[in-house]
Design a protein around this motif. Structure first.
Motif, PDB file in Angstrom:
ATOM      1  N   ALA A  15      20.050 -60.097  -4.971  1.00 19.41           N
ATOM      2  CA  ALA A  15      20.258 -58.685  -5.293  1.00 19.41           C
ATOM      3  C   ALA A  15      21.162 -58.001  -4.294  1.00 19.41           C
ATOM      4  N   GLU A 364      19.324 -58.498  -9.562  1.00 20.57           N
ATOM      5  CA  GLU A 364      18.520 -57.333  -9.201  1.00 20.57           C
ATOM      6  C   GLU A 364      17.563 -56.933 -10.317  1.00 20.57           C
ATOM      7  N   THR A 368      14.630 -59.636  -8.880  1.00 23.58           N
ATOM      8  CA  THR A 368      14.077 -58.961  -7.712  1.00 23.58           C
ATOM      9  C   THR A 368      13.290 -57.709  -8.075  1.00 23.58           C
ATOM     10  N   ASN A 369      13.880 -56.809  -8.852  1.00 26.27           N
ATOM     11  CA  ASN A 369      13.171 -55.577  -9.196  1.00 26.27           C
ATOM     12  C   ASN A 369      11.868 -55.819  -9.952  1.00 26.27           C
ATOM     13  N   HIS A 462      19.396 -49.363  -5.779  1.00 29.02           N
ATOM     14  CA  HIS A 462      20.164 -50.604  -5.739  1.00 29.02           C
ATOM     15  C   HIS A 462      20.144 -51.182  -4.330  1.00 29.02           C
ATOM     16  N   THR A 463      19.876 -52.479  -4.250  1.00 27.62           N
ATOM     17  CA  THR A 463      19.858 -53.161  -2.965  1.00 27.62           C
ATOM     18  C   THR A 463      21.219 -53.749  -2.622  1.00 27.62           C
ATOM     19  N   ARG A 464      22.125 -53.803  -3.614  1.00 29.21           N
ATOM     20  CA  ARG A 464      23.451 -54.368  -3.340  1.00 29.21           C
ATOM     21  C   ARG A 464      24.417 -53.246  -2.972  1.00 29.21           C
TER      22      ARG A 464
END
Length: 467
Positions: A15, A364, A368-369, A462-464
């Protein structure tokens, strides 16, 4: 130290982004990530040259071996494995008495959990459960703590169908679920409008499948979502809206969402890829609730995925045979369609190849989410110490979806004939290879029930790196 397996030569996609690297796996877990020359020796080396190495997909919305699916755990998890899904969350039903029910008398949530865990004995991939509250019986509130202790920390409620709940009872349930810190999961469509429209179309003989989406218009989804999200805000409940299908409903969720610490939502692969012309093309096969909608609703799904209002992309997998779908009038057809085997590559192809989005976005919202949202701490990442649920994905391979390849009992696919670029080549569940090149190579029973902790949602985003 000699580890069980090293996967090397590929591009690791998480992600957070993409990078070259290798993964060391031992005793079912990822033990190290880095340059291959710095990792320990291994009994086996898997060459992933030219491929993406991603976390296994986590599908938090599937129906298996119940009134909404004729798939067994063996067939459904086989489809999941072939398509790169290494964990899913199914439903443990509180038995009710009704036309849609499998049971002759009411039962408890705990009995529902026990039933599904028995069926899960043949699972190939890992699985968890949501509890489904289907009756307005306050006795269910006394069960919640025990169900949570059994590892089921989310509870689904419907606003429609015969097992739908009134707003008054749902509000009470929300209070009790919130007290436990658990998650409420909601199917939101206004039942009275759906029932009135369906009855009218029956009277008028409008049984052709293109009338089906008109019986469940976007505003009925938005109306019920507004009621449910508003009550969740008032009761302090962690709210998760399933299968968001329309701009109208997504607008409602967005209007209440602040930082994602209380309100989260999903859409599904079919709402991101198909529009209502599919009913003319395929008849009843794509009949799903809420319905597949207009081209602008597809655009809305991606707008809200990119903004973070929609956190997850799931399948709402329902395994049905053709004879359950191919009937004269749409209202006699089963609702739902199989998707576990193709969801990851279909969404990837749409998001990355057709829309130019980052592959990290796919990881993501599909890996991951969902894991973070539902307390699957060891899933959805490639971090050392987590389960070695790893998928090899060839971003260049092209092929056409053919239902003859189904591992599900379903003999059809609503994506039949769709040409894709990007294919799952290998799927590992806790370090064991369970599927390779579309074939099942693992043994039924390898999959395990995942007992989940009550999640504590913080701000979601958002992690990216922003696109």
């Amino acid at each position: 130290m000699v580890v069980d397996r090293i996967i090397t030569g590929g591009t690791l996609v998480t992600a957070e982004g993409s990078a070259s690297g290798a993964i060391a796996i031992d005793d079912g877990r990822i033990v190290a990530v880095g340059d291959a020359e710095n990792l320990p020796d291994a009994e086996e080396t898997v060459d992933a040259t030219g491929q993406f190495v991603i976390p296994g997909a986590v599908d938090v919305h599937v129906h298996v071996d119940d009134m909404f699916s004729v798939d067994s755990y063996e067939t459904a998890t086989g489809a999941a494995a072939a398509g790169g899904t290494t964990t899913y969350i199914d439903f443990a039903w509180q038995a009710w008495d009704g036309d849609l029910s499998l049971w002759d008398e009411p039962g408890t949530l705990l009995e529902g959990v026990e039933r599904k865990r028995e069926k899960g004995a043949d699972a190939l991939v890992d699985y968890g459960l949501h509890g489904a509250i289907t009756r307005e019986d306050p006795a269910v509130f006394d069960e919640l703590a025990d169900v949570i202790d059994a590892g089921v920390t989310s509870f689904k409620m419907f606003t429609t169908y015969e097992h739908g709940l009134s707003n008054g009872f749902m509000r009470r349930a929300m209070e009790h679920i919130a007290e436990e810190g658990a998650v409420g999961v909601f199917h939101t469509e206004d039942d009275s409008v759906v029932e009135e429209l369906t009855a009218r179309f029956k009277e008028e003989g409008k049984g052709d499948p293109e009338w089906y989406p008109k019986s469940r218009p976007d505003y009925v989804e938005a109306m019920a979502a507004d009621d449910a999200v508003r009550m969740a805000k008032e009761t302090g409940l962690q709210y998760y809206g399933i299968h968001t299908s329309s701009r109208a409903a997504a607008d409602v969720i967005d209007s209440y969402r602040e930082d994602g610490s209380q309100i989260r939502a999903e859409t599904c692969t079919h709402y991101c890829t198909l529009d209502d012309s599919v009913f003319e093309e395929m008849g009843n096969l794509p009949m799903i609730a809420p319905p597949i909608r207009k081209p602008d609703d597809i655009e809305a799904m991606f707008e809200y995925i990119r903004s973070g209002t929609l956190d997850v992309v799931s399948t709402d997998h329902c395994g049905y045979r053709l004879d359950q779908k191919e009937v004269d009038n749409w209202w006699d057809s089963a609702f739902g369609a199989n998707a576990l085997q193709v969801s990851l590559p279909v969404f990837y192809d749409e998001a990355v190849n057709r829309r130019g989005l980052d592959p990290a976005l796919v990881v993501e919202v599909m890996c991951t989410n969902p894991a973070r949202t539902f307390g699957l701490e060891g899933k959805g990442t490639l971090e050392p110490g987590t389960d070695a649920d790893v998928v090899l994905f060839d971003p260049e391979e092209t092929y056409t979806i053919d239902p003859a390849d189904n591992h599900s009992v379903s003999e059809f696919s609503i994506y039949e004939g769709r040409e894709l670029q990007g294919k799952v080549t290998k799927t590992f569940v806790r370090g064991e290879l369970v599927a390779a090149d579309g074939e099942i190579v693992g043994e039924p029973g390898h999959g395990e029930f995942v007992s989940r902790e009550v999640p504590e949602w913080g701000p979601a985003g958002h992690t990216r790196t922003a696109e």
